[in-house]
Design an enzyme around this catalytic site. Sequence first.
Site, short mmCIF file in Angstrom:
data_model
loop_
_atom_site.label_atom_id
_atom_site.label_comp_id
_atom_site.label_asym_id
_atom_site.label_seq_id
_atom_site.Cartn_x
_atom_site.Cartn_y
_atom_site.Cartn_z
N TYR A 96 -14.57 -15.51 168.52
CA TYR A 96 -14.91 -16.89 168.15
C TYR A 96 -14.69 -17.15 166.66
CZ TYR A 96 -16.90 -17.07 172.81
OH TYR A 96 -17.05 -17.04 174.18
N HIS A 112 -24.12 -13.15 179.50
CA HIS A 112 -23.20 -12.36 180.32
C HIS A 112 -23.92 -11.53 181.39
CE1 HIS A 112 -19.99 -12.53 176.83
NE2 HIS A 112 -20.49 -13.72 177.17
N GLN A 144 -28.43 -17.45 179.12
CA GLN A 144 -27.59 -17.75 180.28
C GLN A 144 -28.18 -17.21 181.57
OE1 GLN A 144 -23.82 -15.98 179.26
NE2 GLN A 144 -23.41 -17.42 177.60
N TYR A 191 -9.61 -3.44 183.82
CA TYR A 191 -9.01 -4.76 183.58
C TYR A 191 -9.04 -5.17 182.11
CZ TYR A 191 -8.16 -4.72 188.41
OH TYR A 191 -7.64 -4.35 189.63
N GLU A 228 -9.69 -15.10 182.83
CA GLU A 228 -8.75 -14.41 183.71
C GLU A 228 -9.08 -14.57 185.18
OE1 GLU A 228 -7.79 -10.61 180.73
OE2 GLU A 228 -8.69 -10.27 182.71
#
Length: 396
Positions: free
Chosen positions: A285, A171, A107, A274, A264
């Site tokens: 998953y 990420h 990613q 958070y 979120e």
Amino acid sequence: MQRWLLRAALTNIQAGFARSTAALLSGFLCLAAPQPAFAQRAQEFSTQSGTVLVETLATGLSHPWAVEVMPDGGLIVTERPGRLRILQGGKLSPPIEGVPDVAARGQGGLLDVALDPKFATNRVLYLTYSARGDGGYGTVLVRAELSDDQRSLTDVKELFRMSKFTGRGQHFGSRIAIDKDGSLFFGIGDRGQRDRAQDPRDHAGAILHINPDGSIPASNPYRGGTEGRAEIWSKGHRNPQGITFDQGDGRLLTVEHGARGGDEVNNPQPGKNYGWPVVTYGKDYSGAEIGEGTAKEGYEQPLYYWDPSIAPGALAVYRGSMFPEWDGDLLIAALKYKLLARLERDENGAITSEERLFDGEFGRIRDVIVAPDGALLMVTDEENGAVLRVSKAPTQ
């Protein structure tokens, strides 16, 4: 003699046929490969507040990740493999020289671009990207100047490098929001190692805050560096890929990826947690439960969440003149369902409803911003990615 002439004639015919076939094949391959193109086509779509027009400004980009509007009206676009380009006057520039070495892995790659508030005079911009370093890969933020001819970056300076690099390819975050004082907010995900999001001595799974020279703002909760990393603003974030300020009330807003559900929208406050992965509205998953439920004392609740996940890629607050009926609404670029979500808010900023636009029409929508004229600009994270413009359709 006649046989020789016949063989020569046949040889010439075969050679000509081969050349023609090669030319046709070459033309076919050129057409099949993604090529920068500038289409004039436009499509109309109905929304709850009227009809909008979507124009394709350019195609042929390789996984574009971010777009920004320059003072002269040109668009500066990042491509995840490591290219930075300018779209202006219907033409796409060659890749800008001087972009740092990017580790385009998983990613990761060249991610966000943000223009300094004084860009018109100082030519300063900021980039986030995944880099290779000790231990593997991690997120880096740099400051640079764009040359007057817009062909190269100069005076490239690294402002931030995350604390722990790993071999994971997911990420990385990481969009940039610039506050009114010029300081930079940006997010980094948990790097695929969820417990890192709860460690205050780890940059992963956090919203970060630095000054434009890389120094630490006085408002940061761990500014002294004794209880946590000095750059950290808030923790417990899985993978925040959208971050912006609401120009109406000055609030910082983020959107982040959940696992299987649990995306979120948050309003990160200094020193607050958070939740991820202790509390979440998503599941693994595999279908297994994560953490200790959806709420626990000491952990903040999201302003809004999705289940199932829409895979949010970016966030904008609409404060433009073209769609006054959207004033204050949140716009979320979504990858999984290939749509733009509009979250309607009331006068107190509470989210009251959701409308989904362009569902599946254009591919994975990675970024969305509000242009100076009030139109929306979006990019699609595809091998043959596009830059799109959303405006109000003309009345008949």
